[in-house]
Every structure is written in C-alpha cells, then in structure tokens.
Write a protein that holds these residues in place. Sequence first.
Motif, PDB file in Angstrom:
ATOM      1  N   UNK B  37      69.937  51.157 107.826  1.00  0.00           N
ATOM      2  CA  UNK B  37      69.779  51.836 106.529  1.00  0.00           C
ATOM      3  C   UNK B  37      68.624  51.258 105.723  1.00  0.00           C
ATOM      4  N   UNK B  38      67.584  50.844 106.437  1.00  0.00           N
ATOM      5  CA  UNK B  38      66.402  50.266 105.790  1.00  0.00           C
ATOM      6  C   UNK B  38      65.788  51.179 104.728  1.00  0.00           C
ATOM      7  N   UNK B  39      65.899  52.514 104.971  1.00  0.00           N
ATOM      8  CA  UNK B  39      65.248  53.459 104.056  1.00  0.00           C
ATOM      9  C   UNK B  39      65.796  53.373 102.632  1.00  0.00           C
ATOM     10  N   UNK B  40      67.033  52.853 102.474  1.00  0.00           N
ATOM     11  CA  UNK B  40      67.584  52.741 101.122  1.00  0.00           C
ATOM     12  C   UNK B  40      66.899  51.612 100.341  1.00  0.00           C
ATOM     13  N   UNK B  41      66.277  50.677 101.079  1.00  0.00           N
ATOM     14  CA  UNK B  41      65.502  49.590 100.469  1.00  0.00           C
ATOM     15  C   UNK B  41      66.343  48.694  99.551  1.00  0.00           C
ATOM     16  N   UNK B  42      67.621  48.503  99.935  1.00  0.00           N
ATOM     17  CA  UNK B  42      68.530  47.692  99.114  1.00  0.00           C
ATOM     18  C   UNK B  42      68.164  46.214  99.149  1.00  0.00           C
ATOM     19  N   UNK B  43      67.594  45.778 100.262  1.00  0.00           N
ATOM     20  CA  UNK B  43      67.304  44.345 100.413  1.00  0.00           C
ATOM     21  C   UNK B  43      65.806  44.095 100.450  1.00  0.00           C
ATOM     22  N   UNK B  44      65.363  43.052  99.762  1.00  0.00           N
ATOM     23  CA  UNK B  44      63.967  42.611  99.894  1.00  0.00           C
ATOM     24  C   UNK B  44      63.870  41.699 101.115  1.00  0.00           C
ATOM     25  N   UNK B  45      64.869  40.842 101.292  1.00  0.00           N
ATOM     26  CA  UNK B  45      64.898  39.915 102.423  1.00  0.00           C
ATOM     27  C   UNK B  45      66.295  39.953 103.023  1.00  0.00           C
ATOM     28  N   UNK B  46      66.406  40.123 104.338  1.00  0.00           N
ATOM     29  CA  UNK B  46      67.733  39.927 104.925  1.00  0.00           C
ATOM     30  C   UNK B  46      67.730  38.602 105.678  1.00  0.00           C
ATOM     31  N   UNK B  47      68.895  37.984 105.712  1.00  0.00           N
ATOM     32  CA  UNK B  47      68.997  36.634 106.269  1.00  0.00           C
ATOM     33  C   UNK B  47      70.055  36.598 107.374  1.00  0.00           C
ATOM     34  N   UNK B  48      69.832  37.359 108.477  1.00  0.00           N
ATOM     35  CA  UNK B  48      70.870  37.471 109.503  1.00  0.00           C
ATOM     36  C   UNK B  48      71.262  36.131 110.144  1.00  0.00           C
ATOM     37  N   UNK B  49      70.271  35.264 110.395  1.00  0.00           N
ATOM     38  CA  UNK B  49      70.622  33.999 111.052  1.00  0.00           C
ATOM     39  C   UNK B  49      71.492  33.131 110.164  1.00  0.00           C
ATOM     40  N   UNK B  50      71.084  33.070 108.900  1.00  0.00           N
ATOM     41  CA  UNK B  50      71.860  32.293 107.929  1.00  0.00           C
ATOM     42  C   UNK B  50      73.270  32.880 107.812  1.00  0.00           C
ATOM     43  N   UNK B  51      73.350  34.222 107.792  1.00  0.00           N
ATOM     44  CA  UNK B  51      74.641  34.887 107.645  1.00  0.00           C
ATOM     45  C   UNK B  51      75.565  34.537 108.816  1.00  0.00           C
ATOM     46  N   UNK B  52      75.030  34.607 110.024  1.00  0.00           N
ATOM     47  CA  UNK B  52      75.879  34.335 111.196  1.00  0.00           C
ATOM     48  C   UNK B  52      76.288  32.864 111.251  1.00  0.00           C
ATOM     49  N   UNK B  53      75.387  31.994 110.822  1.00  0.00           N
ATOM     50  CA  UNK B  53      75.714  30.571 110.777  1.00  0.00           C
ATOM     51  C   UNK B  53      76.835  30.309 109.759  1.00  0.00           C
ATOM     52  N   UNK B  54      76.701  30.928 108.581  1.00  0.00           N
ATOM     53  CA  UNK B  54      77.733  30.750 107.551  1.00  0.00           C
ATOM     54  C   UNK B  54      79.056  31.346 108.018  1.00  0.00           C
ATOM     55  N   UNK B  55      78.995  32.521 108.668  1.00  0.00           N
ATOM     56  CA  UNK B  55      80.209  33.195 109.135  1.00  0.00           C
ATOM     57  C   UNK B  55      80.915  32.346 110.189  1.00  0.00           C
ATOM     58  N   UNK B 489      75.078  59.119 101.785  1.00  0.00           N
ATOM     59  CA  UNK B 489      74.241  58.165 102.510  1.00  0.00           C
ATOM     60  C   UNK B 489      74.958  56.860 102.760  1.00  0.00           C
ATOM     61  N   UNK B 490      74.264  55.935 103.434  1.00  0.00           N
ATOM     62  CA  UNK B 490      74.836  54.629 103.710  1.00  0.00           C
ATOM     63  C   UNK B 490      75.711  54.661 104.935  1.00  0.00           C
ATOM     64  N   UNK B 491      76.477  53.582 105.143  1.00  0.00           N
ATOM     65  CA  UNK B 491      77.284  53.448 106.355  1.00  0.00           C
ATOM     66  C   UNK B 491      78.663  54.074 106.176  1.00  0.00           C
TER      67      UNK B 491
END
Lengths: 95, 491
Positions: B37-55, B489-491
Amino acid sequence: MSLDKGTVRRVAQLARLRLDDEQLEKTAEELNKIFTWIEQLDEVDVSNIEPLASVTGHSLPERMDEVTDGNYPDRVLSNAPDRASNFFTVPKVVE
Amino acid sequence: MSSILDLDLASAKSALQKKEVSAVELTETYLNVMSSNDHLNCYITSTPEKALDMASKSDDRIYSGDALPLDGIPIGIKDLFCTDGVLTTAGSHILNGFIPTYESTVTENLWENGAVMLGKCNMDEFAMGSANTTSYFGAVENPWRSDDRKKIPLVPGGSSGGSASAVASRLALAATGTDTGGSIRQPGSFCGVVGLKPTYGRCSRWGTIAFASSLDQAGPLTRTVHDAAIMLKAMAGHDPKDSTSANLQVPDFERALTNDVRGLRIGVPREYLLDGMPSEIEKLLEIGMEMLRTAGATIVDVSMPHTKFALPTYYIIAPAEASSNLARYDGVRYGLRIEGDNLDDMYEKTLSFGFGAEVKRRILIGTYVLSAGYYDAYYLKAQRVRSLIKQDFDLVFDNVDVLLTPTAPSDAFAIGENDDDPIKMYLNDIFTVPASLAGVPAISVPVGLSKNKLPLGLQIIGKMFDEELVLRVGGALEGMAGFKSRPVGGA
C-alpha cells in the motif's frame, strides 16, 4: 493595518528568509488577508486581563545547576553537515 | 474470512498473550500490507528489520511469561518523534538526513512497554497543516473515497495524516500523533478512527520536534476508544526532562471505560453551531446528543462566548512560538546546509531552500507579531484573549462534566483542494483549537457517515487531567454509534 512590501522584506530579513520580488508581492498579499482576518480580535476587551502563558497552573520545577549529561562529542556532532575535529564549522566570520 | 488484521489492539494483545498468534507473525502481516500500500504514502520510513527484531524479543518475553503490556503490538510513529538511529524528518527537507542519537520519551515509554515500531509516519511539514499536503515527502492519501467522486484521492486531514491513514488502512494497529491545534483529532475524524489529545503536560514533549511549545501534546490514533486508553497509559507519565510535564500519577485509563454516562451533565456550546456549516454536521451533533440522552446523560445548552476568537488567537500564538522554535535550523549542527559566501548567506540559502511554503508563511507571521512595535498589539493581546478562552472552559466546567461538539466542520476533501487559501485551510481546526488553547483533553470518536459516505467524528472535551471521563463518555458514544464502516482502500 496593511503590510507593504517593505515591511514584509524587513520581516523576512529578521527571519533570514530570502524572498524575490514576486514572492514578496504574493506573500504581502497573503499576510494581509491573514492579518485582516486576525483583526477580529479588536472586538475583544482585554483590559485588566492577564496574559496566559501556561495552562496547567503548575509551577516550574527547580533543580541544582549542575552538569547532568554530556561528554559525548561524537554523538553531538554526528549529524553535523561539516565538522573540524570536535567543532561545528561555519563560513569565515572574521577576516 | 477473518484475518489477524481485523483484531483491534485490545484483541491482538489478548491473542498474543494467549499465544494464538506470535508477535513475529503479526508484525510480518503488517509489514506485508504496508509494502503493498505504498501509494497511500503513510510512511516516510519503514523499519522492517527493527520491527522483526523487536517482535522476536516480544515473543521471547511472552513465551517466558514476562509479557509487557504492549508486547508484540505493531505501531506507527509520527515522524516528529526522535527515534535513536532512525531517520527523523518532521516532514521537512531542512532535517535532511537527520538521524537522532537519542529517543523521545514518548517512544521510549512505548518500547519499554514492548511495542513494535513499523516505521515513521508521514505528516505535514513541522506539523503545520490540516490536510497532510505540506509534507516534503508528498501528500498522504486517505483510504476512504467519496461516494460521488470515487476516483479522486482525498486528504487524511493533518497534521498527523500518515498516522491516521495508517490506522484506518490497517497499516498499523495504532499510531502516535501530536496535536497542537487539532492535528490528532481532525485526521481522526477524516479517517474514521479515534484520536485522543491528552491534557497539556500529560505526555512528555522531550525528544518531540517542537512546533508551538505551549500547545504541543502527543497522543494516540487508534481503532477504538479502548485502544486509545491502552496506548495513552503507555505513552504518558512525568518526565524530569520536560519541565512542563505534569508530576501526576497516570491513572489506569482502561478502568475508566465503564460506558456509564447516567447522571452526567454534557454541555453543548451553542457557539459551535456555525452559520453556513453543512447541515449534516449539525445533524450528527444532534444524533450524538440523542444517544447520550438515551444513555441517561443530561444535555445542557451552554455558552462559551470567546469561542470564535480562538482561531485568530491561535494563528498569533502558534506561529510566534514556531518562529522561535524553528530558528534552530541554521545549517550548522544538523540537517540541510547550503553553502554561501558568508554566514548570513549560508543561513538564508539553507532556510529558504529547506522550508516549504506553509512553514515560511508561519515563520513570517510569527516573526512579525513578535517584532518591535507589534509585540503588544498582537502577541500580548493574543495571550490575554487566551486567558478569556481558558476562563470560558473553567466557568463551563463548573456547570457540566464534559462538552460535546463536532470535531471538524466538514468531511475529508480532495488532495489539492483548499491549498491556495490559507484561511480556508485554517478553518478546519475551528472546533479543535479552543481545547488546545485551554490545554484540556479531548477525543474524536467516529460516529457516522456524511452524505458522500465519508466518516465524521464527534469530539468530547473534558476538564484538565480528566482523560478518564473523556474516555468513558467517548467509549459510551462509540458503543451507541456502532461505527463499523470500512474504507475502500488499504488492507
């Protein structure tokens, strides 16, 4: 009150913003509209009303005047666009 | 088929702690829908690695029986909160490449409660805007579409537009926002989510990039009032690093959610009914009044005579504080620097290139009202009117427990609409600014749909530090309104 181009130029200088002639014109027009709208505050009688700076009414806490943090110049300088050893740099000010 | 994206924060929390779903699984699901859903432009930066580490750390704690209150809950962070080691932009070019070496208190509190960071949410530049169209990183899209113009993308409101759109689009389970004049509540209303602005001082401002320091306050955007209570509990608390942070115990906000409004006196200020306001906004307010009356509250007609002066007062005070706060971006210590022939030339080039049009406009307004000869006529005068606005709230709360008002004067409009008329844009905050100037807490709850099938919210405003009652009445209203509509729109 109307803001002429000269006033806007002076305010822009104070704010260190550069506006070319066309931008000055447009900005003066926009700011005039905004200040004309703001002038409705003239209807309010504020004689004997104290200005409000803090909403909570809590008094500001005091602490000892001592160093509580620091000693990491690399962290402080890590985002500097330009540095020279442990200093920020600016263009030469004194000849 | 139901998906784990259907779980709100409270249900996800319970599913995680019962080990029906793992934190990594939940986080991966959110990361997947974010990338589609990149087209919605909700995030300036996504942090997938950090997210998975925290999870994964959350999963360890959950499995060893040491679960923290928000363990495994994936959230978005408005890009106004400094995050250690993660690009922080305030939606501006002037902070080009800025990577904080410290964490804001609010986000630190969330991580200490086990929350998982999905990324940094888009926002209006320096939180100045009501449509999320002033971001250097582009406009954010609202996942809702108007029934009569289905092809036209709409604004999510602002300035916490990325946060609100992310929650509405299910690209985050909840998000942080900041509210200076309505920047949590108005996008909440436009996106059909709950937006809570706590009392000034409830959440620390330390490490949150400053816009107008006497007004700025962090708060949550969530799917439900219950979720807002859980998020606020984690975000709030006294912080010695912010001298205006309140040294008060943080209540257990969840316990306040009894839905019981019997015997409460709920004021409806007649000054919030504007000439020329769309009739559907007035109708929505009447529906809200009827719901609360049916639930046993007494609706009281009240007057707050200085209401109409709140917006012009705000447009002196907020720009004045902003012009002072934003003077720090000088191209020397962090962010963008455009070299010049001398120091002044470097400053002028850096600021003129780094700030966008709306930010410059407000810096100019602020500089003017603070300049010699105009200070008394504008700034001091505005501070005196602010006293009267605050007094309106003090007096009305002698008579009623909370106030009920619309959140915004319209539903979401098209991207680009109102951009050429600053005053028209400023009027979006007409119902949210008074509570900001008074410092009192307020929540926007989605209550109904406009004739174009877009969400509309109502606002509950409470007494200083009485978020509990704001949440209780907000929860009751939410229960009766039963807002279940979903965006296209969205998920």
